[in-house]
Enzyme design. Sequence first.
Site, short mmCIF file in Angstrom:
data_model
loop_
_atom_site.label_atom_id
_atom_site.label_comp_id
_atom_site.label_asym_id
_atom_site.label_seq_id
_atom_site.Cartn_x
_atom_site.Cartn_y
_atom_site.Cartn_z
CE LYS A 1 54.00 49.89 40.52
NZ LYS A 1 54.71 48.75 39.90
N GLY B 1 44.70 45.69 39.73
CA GLY B 1 45.45 44.67 40.45
C GLY B 1 44.55 43.95 41.44
CB SER B 2 45.44 41.77 44.23
OG SER B 2 46.27 42.63 44.98
N GLY C 1 44.25 47.12 46.17
CA GLY C 1 43.24 48.15 45.89
C GLY C 1 42.67 48.74 47.17
CD GLU D 1 38.42 48.51 36.03
OE1 GLU D 1 37.91 47.40 36.29
OE2 GLU D 1 37.81 49.42 35.48
CB CYS E 1 40.53 40.60 35.96
SG CYS E 1 40.24 41.57 34.45
CD GLU F 1 41.27 37.26 40.84
OE1 GLU F 1 42.03 37.81 41.65
OE2 GLU F 1 40.86 37.82 39.81
P1 NAD Z 1 48.98 43.37 42.67
O1 NAD Z 1 47.89 44.05 43.39
O2 NAD Z 1 49.93 42.55 43.45
O3 NAD Z 1 49.89 44.41 41.85
C1 NAD Z 1 49.36 45.26 40.86
C2 NAD Z 1 50.28 46.47 40.69
O4 NAD Z 1 50.27 47.24 41.90
C3 NAD Z 1 51.74 46.12 40.44
O5 NAD Z 1 52.27 47.07 39.54
C4 NAD Z 1 52.38 46.30 41.83
O6 NAD Z 1 53.76 46.63 41.77
C5 NAD Z 1 51.58 47.46 42.37
N1 NAD Z 1 51.50 47.57 43.83
C6 NAD Z 1 51.55 46.57 44.73
N2 NAD Z 1 51.39 47.07 45.98
C7 NAD Z 1 51.23 48.40 45.85
C8 NAD Z 1 50.99 49.47 46.76
N3 NAD Z 1 50.90 49.27 48.08
N4 NAD Z 1 50.85 50.72 46.27
C9 NAD Z 1 50.91 50.95 44.94
N5 NAD Z 1 51.15 49.99 44.02
C10 NAD Z 1 51.29 48.72 44.47
O7 NAD Z 1 48.24 42.49 41.53
P2 NAD Z 1 48.90 41.47 40.47
O8 NAD Z 1 49.18 40.17 41.13
O9 NAD Z 1 49.98 42.14 39.72
O10 NAD Z 1 47.68 41.28 39.45
C11 NAD Z 1 46.73 40.28 39.60
C12 NAD Z 1 45.42 40.85 40.10
O11 NAD Z 1 44.99 41.89 39.21
C13 NAD Z 1 44.29 39.85 40.09
O12 NAD Z 1 43.55 39.97 41.28
C14 NAD Z 1 43.44 40.25 38.90
O13 NAD Z 1 42.09 39.88 38.99
C15 NAD Z 1 43.61 41.73 38.92
N6 NAD Z 1 43.30 42.31 37.61
C16 NAD Z 1 42.16 43.06 37.48
C17 NAD Z 1 41.82 43.58 36.25
C18 NAD Z 1 40.58 44.43 36.07
O14 NAD Z 1 40.49 45.12 35.07
N7 NAD Z 1 39.64 44.41 36.99
C19 NAD Z 1 42.64 43.34 35.14
C20 NAD Z 1 43.79 42.56 35.32
C21 NAD Z 1 44.12 42.06 36.56
#
Ligand code: NAD
Length: 489
Positions: free
Chosen positions: A184, A236-237, A241, A258, A292, A391
């Site tokens: 996705k 993601g965030s 997570g 992650e 991140c 963050e």
């Molecule tokens: P986000 O959590 O808003 O979204 C990430 C992904 O999850 C997107 O594809 C989104 O559509 C999807 N998503 C959102 N809600 C969902 C749900 N309820 N169920 C399933 N999927 C869902 O994060 P973002 O703003 O896109 O990314 C930024 C964050 O990602 C920051 O906190 C950053 O630190 C983190 N990040 C971590 C790493 C790592 O490897 N640890 C790498 C890159 C980014």
Amino acid sequence: MQEHSAALSSNVRTRFFIDGEWVASHSQQRHVLISPATEDPFMEIPLADPVDVERAIAAARRAFDHGPWPKMSGEERGVYLKRLTEEVRQRLPLLTQLWTDQVGAPSAFATSLIPVGITRFEFFSSLLDTYEFEDSRPTLRGHVRVRREPVGVAALIVPWNATFPIVSQKMAAALAAGCTVVVKSPQESPLDALIIAECAAAAGLPAGVLNVITAGRDEGAQLVQSPDVDKISFTGSVPTGQWIARAAADRVARVTLELGGKSAAILLDDVDLPSAFAALVPFTMPFSGQICFSQTRILAPRARYDEVVDTYAQIISKLKVGDPAHADTKVGPVLSDSQRKRVRTYIERGIGEGAKLVTGGTGNAGFDRGYFVEPTVFSNVTQEMTIAREEIFGPVVSILAYDTVNDAIRIANDTPYGLSGSVYGQDLERAYEVACRVRTGNIGINGVELAANAPFGGFKQSGLGREGGREGLEAYLETKAVFMPTPVA
Ligand code: NAD
């Protein structure tokens, strides 16, 4: 963007990849991509609805339950993955440009980090030459064959900030393990995974092994909750997570998370500042801090605090801010207007809580258009301040003073995160000892590094499980013990 979009096939621009075919979306919903550098719309892409998601899951399920992929030997899958790797390699210039066009990554930054994605494909496809999916161990009655079998259908949910390297890490490992996959993609950065789908088609992957859709959070949630999905790998965030971990727990689905970070760079008292900053500065606010593992807290010994603040602020104030497509731009825009507002709120909070603004601030860096935030450095930051704890995901760095090494380690660890970090000093063994005491999944001595053969992931709220290295492959494997009544052959 126009010239780059001409290099995109109409499949990548307008369709999803499901069951080995390029299909029109069932959904009528469309999303307009906006350039973060100019605020101009440049492309319209389809967004999946629940029917599209179900189609993708069903294709992956069929390919896992009835197709050849999970039954192949590692070496056989390796042949396909090596072909896929070569197809991806040919498209690296396009993927680099798209990182800039879709989300505003400066082209020099994108050029330097794009190889990370291809090394992940190379690593996992080569690992299949030697990885033992089965071993035998003696038992009282005979022997046990310990098998490592693919988990099943893997849903890979990726963020917008570094879509190609992140999806490469997940996809290469999941496919190497014998899983079938639904990716996705995020709506802000939808094209990368679809380009890899083109590569998979060219490499002849069996139908249904890789499926790619673009969708928002509701359809992401649908994937997470589907009983036909065995494994979720999410980047993601933290709040998303946490939600995914709770939803997956309902059926004990396998999860890798992650998440975010608030990583500390510890400068020891014997640090050689010019060489330390040469290594560290590019990782303090890479891609406007939207990475991140950004080293967003610099911890300096009190005796050298002023020297550290002055030197770092001078370097940051000279960084060229501007059009991310220009080769000499060091700092481009942040993703969106809402991201810019969020970052500015943090900067105002830092000022309000008593930190000293050394350079930057809430200005537009002189641009009328584009989501620019000036690279910003705070000194006199204490560990209680919001800017030291949360963050920000923007070009904002805090410099904190410490008195003793124990004090530095306590400050580095005083966070719910534990993703990355770095330690700088001339005595490498001492720096290593400090690194061992920081509660974080990745830490560098006199630098920050990513390597495909090393595990990547977080302690504490930065995540669960590891990607990369053998550990990354094993995240997509279940272990089975088959007890045989005969001795080991
Ligand atoms: P986000 O959590 O808003 O979204 C990430 C992904 O999850 C997107 O594809 C989104 O559509 C999807 N998503 C959102 N809600 C969902 C749900 N309820 N169920 C399933 N999927 C869902 O994060 P973002 O703003 O896109 O990314 C930024 C964050 O990602 C920051 O906190 C950053 O630190 C983190 N990040 C971590 C790493 C790592 O490897 N640890 C790498 C890159 C980014």
